[in-house]
Design a protein around this motif. Sequence first.
Motif, PDB file in Angstrom:
ATOM      1  N   VAL B  39       0.547  -1.346   0.028  1.00 52.76           N
ATOM      2  CA  VAL B  39       0.462  -0.428  -0.204  1.00 52.76           C
ATOM      3  C   VAL B  39       1.117   0.965   0.064  1.00 52.76           C
ATOM      4  CG1 VAL B  39      -1.804   1.450   1.033  1.00 52.76           C
ATOM      5  CG2 VAL B  39      -2.026  -0.945   1.389  1.00 52.76           C
ATOM      6  N   GLN B  50      -4.337   7.849   1.852  1.00 53.24           N
ATOM      7  CA  GLN B  50      -3.936   7.305   2.331  1.00 53.24           C
ATOM      8  C   GLN B  50      -5.594   6.428   2.301  1.00 53.24           C
ATOM      9  OE1 GLN B  50      -3.990   6.409   5.440  1.00 53.24           O
ATOM     10  NE2 GLN B  50      -4.254   4.399   5.033  1.00 53.24           N
ATOM     11  N   SER B  51      -6.123   6.847   2.737  1.00 55.45           N
ATOM     12  CA  SER B  51      -7.482   6.493   3.386  1.00 55.45           C
ATOM     13  C   SER B  51      -8.395   6.299   2.445  1.00 55.45           C
ATOM     14  CB  SER B  51      -8.130   7.663   3.650  1.00 55.45           C
ATOM     15  OG  SER B  51      -9.581   7.394   4.919  1.00 55.45           O
ATOM     16  N   SER B  54      -7.115   3.224   0.458  1.00 51.55           N
ATOM     17  CA  SER B  54      -7.704   2.234   1.107  1.00 51.55           C
ATOM     18  C   SER B  54      -9.407   1.740   0.820  1.00 51.55           C
ATOM     19  CB  SER B  54      -7.247   2.526   2.812  1.00 51.55           C
ATOM     20  OG  SER B  54      -7.583   1.082   3.319  1.00 51.55           O
ATOM     21  N   GLN B  55      -9.482   2.995   0.776  1.00 53.55           N
ATOM     22  CA  GLN B  55     -11.399   2.621   0.354  1.00 53.55           C
ATOM     23  C   GLN B  55     -11.601   1.875  -1.126  1.00 53.55           C
ATOM     24  OE1 GLN B  55     -14.587   6.176   1.749  1.00 53.55           O
ATOM     25  NE2 GLN B  55     -12.556   6.407   1.892  1.00 53.55           N
ATOM     26  N   LEU B  57      -9.007   0.440  -2.418  1.00 51.51           N
ATOM     27  CA  LEU B  57      -8.254  -1.009  -2.574  1.00 51.51           C
ATOM     28  C   LEU B  57      -9.712  -2.259  -1.872  1.00 51.51           C
ATOM     29  CD1 LEU B  57      -5.330  -0.305  -1.482  1.00 51.51           C
ATOM     30  CD2 LEU B  57      -6.051  -1.699  -2.918  1.00 51.51           C
ATOM     31  N   SER B  58     -10.197  -1.259  -0.664  1.00 47.15           N
ATOM     32  CA  SER B  58     -11.286  -2.146  -0.255  1.00 47.15           C
ATOM     33  C   SER B  58     -12.521  -2.428  -1.091  1.00 47.15           C
ATOM     34  CB  SER B  58     -12.157  -1.663   0.662  1.00 47.15           C
ATOM     35  OG  SER B  58     -13.787  -2.087   1.491  1.00 47.15           O
ATOM     36  N   SER B  68      -4.990  -9.768  -0.698  1.00 51.04           N
ATOM     37  CA  SER B  68      -3.712  -8.824  -0.044  1.00 51.04           C
ATOM     38  C   SER B  68      -3.520  -9.743   0.928  1.00 51.04           C
ATOM     39  CB  SER B  68      -4.058  -7.545   1.018  1.00 51.04           C
ATOM     40  OG  SER B  68      -5.014  -8.078   1.318  1.00 51.04           O
ATOM     41  N   TYR B  77      -0.350  -6.305  -2.069  1.00 48.86           N
ATOM     42  CA  TYR B  77      -1.990  -6.329  -2.804  1.00 48.86           C
ATOM     43  C   TYR B  77      -1.082  -6.919  -4.312  1.00 48.86           C
ATOM     44  CZ  TYR B  77      -5.371  -4.150  -0.180  1.00 48.86           C
ATOM     45  OH  TYR B  77      -6.613  -3.786   0.802  1.00 48.86           O
TER      46      TYR B  77
END
Lengths: 112, 112
Positions: B39, B50-51, B54-55, B57-58, B68, B77
């Motif tokens: 990441v 970053q946040s 992450s979303q 990626l989710s 992951s 990932y």
Amino acid sequence: MVVEEQIVAMKSDFFKALAHPTRVRILERLARNGEEVCVCELIEDLGVEQSNLSQHLSILRKQHIITSTKVGLKVMYRIKYPEVLTIMEKVQKILAQQFQEGEALMRHLADR
Amino acid sequence: MVVEEQIVAMKSDFFKALAHPTRVRILERLARNGEEVCVCELIEDLGVEQSNLSQHLSILRKQHIITSTKVGLKVMYRIKYPEVLTIMEKVQKILAQQFQEGEALMRHLADR
DNA sequence: CAACTATTTAATAATATTATAATATATTTT
DNA sequence: AAAATATATTATAATATTATTAAATAGTTG
């Protein structure tokens, strides 16, 4: 490079055009026939409102995924690029693999 | 048949997962490396919060497009199905054809 | 175990997408 | 040319997606 960003945006726009059940169904219907299908037949087969279908066709047209020709009162649609069919097949294949892993349908039903 | 509808919904969900510039860029970055990317490196390379990353990626994870593994503090990932790469290539090819027809970039810049 | 690092999750306000309903356009038929 | 048919467009309210901010986990190191 700014053009790179435009191309990425175009790619995501392309996927966005496919990202709706009705539009997937439109493409699958057009793929099945191979040749042209009129709007009237799509309305029948998909069982959606005429106006709504027209809007979805418009979205696919804007991305040049499908094209239309007018024949009398009717408008005939067809898939423009055969690569679209390949893409649909690959997605099918990915889902099939997910099914084998027992992930797909249960997850889909569960977490949305 | 109700299962058919679920499958269509799954296909459109799949495309929906690809229907964002950041997520396209994530996949292209993972495709380039071939192997795992953490990441922290994605944050660097894509230059996104970053946040937010992450979303995104989710969303890709939920569709099982990527997976992951945790290695120490880092999360690595990778793309799960090679078919995803084929799909990306086909889209690229469609856009290339549209460029040849002079449709693509101008249209994209114009009508949105 | 406290401080630290890497990442995820939750809350939320802004923006985009969607279905519905109403209206418009274009072609054909009478 | 009026009526009918097939399709497209517009307006809009409901819903979904997104980026941002803040808070929470989960490993690691001192």
